[in-house]
Design an enzyme around this catalytic site. Structure first.
Site, PDB file in Angstrom:
ATOM      1  N   ASP A  19      -6.488  13.748 -25.031  1.00 32.70           N
ATOM      2  CA  ASP A  19      -6.465  12.351 -24.591  1.00 32.70           C
ATOM      3  C   ASP A  19      -5.765  11.541 -25.685  1.00 32.70           C
ATOM      4  OD1 ASP A  19      -6.967   9.732 -23.960  1.00 32.70           O
ATOM      5  OD2 ASP A  19      -9.134   9.979 -23.660  1.00 32.70           O
ATOM      6  N   THR A  38      -3.460   6.212 -22.036  1.00 36.29           N
ATOM      7  CA  THR A  38      -3.267   4.865 -21.520  1.00 36.29           C
ATOM      8  C   THR A  38      -1.790   4.529 -21.714  1.00 36.29           C
ATOM      9  OG1 THR A  38      -3.620   3.780 -23.640  1.00 36.29           O
ATOM     10  CG2 THR A  38      -5.570   4.125 -22.271  1.00 36.29           C
ATOM     11  N   LYS A  57      -1.536   0.894 -25.184  1.00 36.27           N
ATOM     12  CA  LYS A  57      -1.908   0.851 -26.609  1.00 36.27           C
ATOM     13  C   LYS A  57      -0.626   1.011 -27.426  1.00 36.27           C
ATOM     14  CE  LYS A  57      -6.619   2.123 -25.419  1.00 36.27           C
ATOM     15  NZ  LYS A  57      -7.737   3.089 -25.540  1.00 36.27           N
ATOM     16  N   ARG A  67      -1.260  -2.529 -18.834  1.00 40.13           N
ATOM     17  CA  ARG A  67      -2.583  -1.893 -18.836  1.00 40.13           C
ATOM     18  C   ARG A  67      -2.616  -0.812 -17.757  1.00 40.13           C
ATOM     19  NH1 ARG A  67      -6.949  -2.954 -21.477  1.00 40.13           N
ATOM     20  NH2 ARG A  67      -5.631  -4.366 -22.653  1.00 40.13           N
ATOM     21  N   GLU A 125      -0.522   4.786  -0.561  1.00 38.66           N
ATOM     22  CA  GLU A 125      -1.341   5.983  -0.810  1.00 38.66           C
ATOM     23  C   GLU A 125      -0.491   7.230  -0.637  1.00 38.66           C
ATOM     24  OE1 GLU A 125      -4.720   5.711   1.756  1.00 38.66           O
ATOM     25  OE2 GLU A 125      -5.826   4.439   0.374  1.00 38.66           O
ATOM     26  N   TYR A 133       0.852  -1.203   0.000  1.00 36.71           N
ATOM     27  CA  TYR A 133       0.000   0.000   0.000  1.00 36.71           C
ATOM     28  C   TYR A 133       0.877   1.239   0.000  1.00 36.71           C
ATOM     29  CZ  TYR A 133      -5.008  -0.252  -0.014  1.00 36.71           C
ATOM     30  OH  TYR A 133      -6.292  -0.344  -0.439  1.00 36.71           O
TER      31      TYR A 133
END
Ligand SMILES: *Cc1c(COP(=O)(O)O)cnc(C)c1O
Length: 432
Positions: free
Chosen positions: A197, A223, A226, A232, A53, A51
Site C-alpha cells: 500500500d 491514493t 498524497k 482525492r 458502471e 453513470y
C-alpha cells in the site's frame, strides 16, 4: 467560480475562507498536497453527471463513448508512470482500494500480517475499529524499539508463526524505505500474497526516489492525492499480470483468472457502484503532470527538504523516530522535550503551522494525546519551498515548542509564517 459566488454565497464564503487558510498557513501534514488548477478544473467538470458502471468498452449504461476515452487515458498514463501491466483507477479513495484488495485475496476470517498502526501502519491494515480488523484475523509486525526500523528477521519469524494469507507493506507514518525483495522472500516462504500500500509514497516511487514495489508485489494499492499530487482518490496496480494467477481464490468455476480480472471484479461490482468519472478525469490530468520531467525534480526536492528538516530538528536536540528519514516525512518524538503531540499540534496551529499529533512506536500516551508529531514536506515543496525555507520552518516550529502557548511568540511567528507564504503564492482562483 463566478456562478457559485452568486448562486450560493454562503457556501462560496466558506470556500474563500478555506482558500485563504491554505494560502496563509504552513501545510505540513504529510498526507496532504496541493493539486494543480487543471486537476481541480477537471474535478469540477460535467463528468460528474455520468453513470458509467463497468469498464471502458464493457459498460452497463449507454452514452459512455467519451468517458471511455477519459478512463483509458487515465489508465494508460498510470501504467506508463509506474511501469505496470494493469491498473484500476476507479477506487474512490485509498480505503476503498484496500477494501477491493481484501475482497480479491482473502476470505473472512483469514489472516493478514501487517505493520502495527502504533508503529506507523494504517487503519485499513487490520485495526480492530476498521472493516479489515473486524472481517479478517489481523496479526502485526512492528519496528525495533532501539532503531525505529523494521527488523525483517522478526517479520519472517512472525510470518512463520501466524501463517498469513497475505502480508501487507506500507505505512502512513514510517520514515524509512522498504526492502521489497526480502518481503517477497518472506511471503514465498510462508505461501502468502504480498500487498504493498504505497498511499503515502507513490510520487516518490513513480520517480525512482524510493525502491519500486511493483516487480515484487502481487498487488499494489495507493491514493492519488498524497505525494502523487492528484485529486482525492485511489488506484490499484499490478506489476506482472501474466505471472500472477489467483486460481482458486478467483473462480468458483475453476477457471484460472489473472489477478487483474479478479481485482476489476472486486472494485466493481464487488465493492463499489458507479465510478466518479470527474475524479478519474482529474487523475488523468495529474498522471499527465507526473510524467513530466518537472515532477521528478519536485520529488527529489521533497526528499531533500525532508532530510534538511530532519537535520535541523536533530541539531536542535529533538529525537526523531529512526533518527532521520528516507522519504517525505519525519516523526518527532517529543518526550525528551517534556511535550505531548496534542500540546504541540495545538500551539503550532495557533501560529498557522499545521501538523498532526501522531503516536510514536512504544508510545506511553493515548492516541488522543500522543507523544509525537508527524511532519511532511510534499505540500510546502509544491509551493516552492527549498532547503533554506525548510530550515526557517524548523526554526519557527522550535520557537513555538520552546514555550508552547506563549501568546507573544505565537503572534510574532504567525506574522513570519504569513509573510513567507505571501512570497510563495499558491491559489488565486477562488479569492481573485
Ligand atoms: C492515506 C492512506 C490510506 C487511506 O486513504 P484514504 O483516501 O484516506 O481512504 C490507506 N493506506 C495508507 C497507507 C494511507 O496512508
Amino acid at each position: 467560480m463566478d456562478s457559485l459566488k452568486t448562486h450560493d454565497p454562503e457556501l462560496y464564503g466558506y470556500l474563500e475562507q478555506e482558500t485563504e487558510r491554505q494560502n496563509l498557513n504552513f501545510e505540513l501534514i504529510a498526507s496532504e498536497n496541493f493539486a494543480s488548477r487543471a486537476t481541480i478544473e477537471a474535478m469540477g467538470s460535467v463528468l460528474t453527471n455520468k453513470y458509467a458502471e463497468g469498464y471502458p468498452g464493457k459498460r452497463y449504461y449507454g452514452g459512455c463513448e467519451h468517458v471511455d476515452k477519459v478512463e483509458d487515458l487515465a489508465r494508460n498514463r498510470a501504467k506508463k508512470l509506474f511501469n505496470a501491466d494493469w491498473v484500476n483507477v476507479q477506487p474512490h479513495s485509498g480505503a476503498s482500494a484496500n477494501a477491493a484488495v481484501y475482497l480479491a485475496f482473502m476470505k473472512p476470517g483469514e489472516t493478514l500480517l501487517g505493520l502495527d498502526l502504533a508503529h506507523g501502519g494504517h487503519l485499513t491494515h487490520g485495526s480492530p475499529v476498521n472493516f479489515s480488523g473486524i472481517t479478517y484475523n489481523a496479526e502485526f509486525y512492528g519496528v525495533e524499539k532501539e532503531t525505529g526500523h523494521i527488523n525483517l528477521d522478526k517479520v519472517l519469524e512472525k510470518a512463520k508463526k501466524v501463517k498469513p494469507k497475505m502480508i501487507s507493506i506500507g505505512a502512513s507514518a514510517y520514515p524509512r524505505d522498504f526492502d521489497y525483495k526480502v518481503f517477497r522472500e518472506i511471503a514465498d516462504e510462508v505461501g502468502a500474497f504480498l500487498w504493498m500500500d504505497m498511499a503515502h509514497t507513490a510520487g516518490l516511487i513513480a520517480t525512482g526516489e524510493l525502491n519500486d514495489p511493483l516487480p515484487w508485489s502481487d498487488v499494489i494499492s495507493t491514493t492519488t492525492h498524497k505525494t502523487l499530487r492528484g485529486p482525492r482518490g485511489g488506484m490499484i496496480l499490478v506489476g506482472n499480470d501474466g505471472e500472477n494467477k489467483l486460481g482458486v481464490v478467483a473462480s468458483k468455476s475453476g477457471r484460472v483468472k489473472n489477478v487483474s480480472e479478479v481485482l476489476d471484479s472486486a472494485v466493481f461490482p464487488g465493492s463499489q457502484g458507479g465510478p466518479l468519472m470527474h475524479v478519474i478525469a482529474a487523475k488523468a490530468v495529474a498522471f499527465g503532470e507526473a510524467l513530466q520531467p518537472e515532477f521528478k525534480t519536485y520529488q527529489k526536492q521533497v526528499k531533500t527538504n525532508a532530510k534538511r528538516m530532519a537535520e535541523e530538528f536533530m541539531n536542535r536536540g529533538y529525537k526523531l523516530v529512526s533518527d532521520g528519514t528516507d522519504n517525505h516525512l519525519i516523526l518527532v518524538d517529543l518526550r525528551n522535550k517534556g511535550l505531548t503531540g496534542k500540546i504541540a499540534e495545538e500551539s503550532l496551529d495557533k501560529a498557522g503551522i499545521t501538523v498532526n499529533k501522531n503516536m510514536v512506536p512504544f508510545d506511553t500516551e493515548s492516541p488522543f494525546v500522543t507523544s509525537g508529531i508527524r511532519i511532511g514536506t510534499p505540500a510546502l515543496t509544491t509551493r516552492g519551498f527549498e532547503e533554506d525555507e525548510f530550515s526557517e520552518v524548523v526554526r519557527l516550529i522550535d520557537l513555538i515548542l520552546q514555550k508552547p502557548g506563549d501568546e507573544s511568540i505565537i503572534t510574532s511567528v504567525k506574522g513570519d509564517v504569513q509573510a513567507m507564504c505571501k512570497n510563495f503564492p499558491l491559489y488565486d482562483f477562488i479569492t481573485a
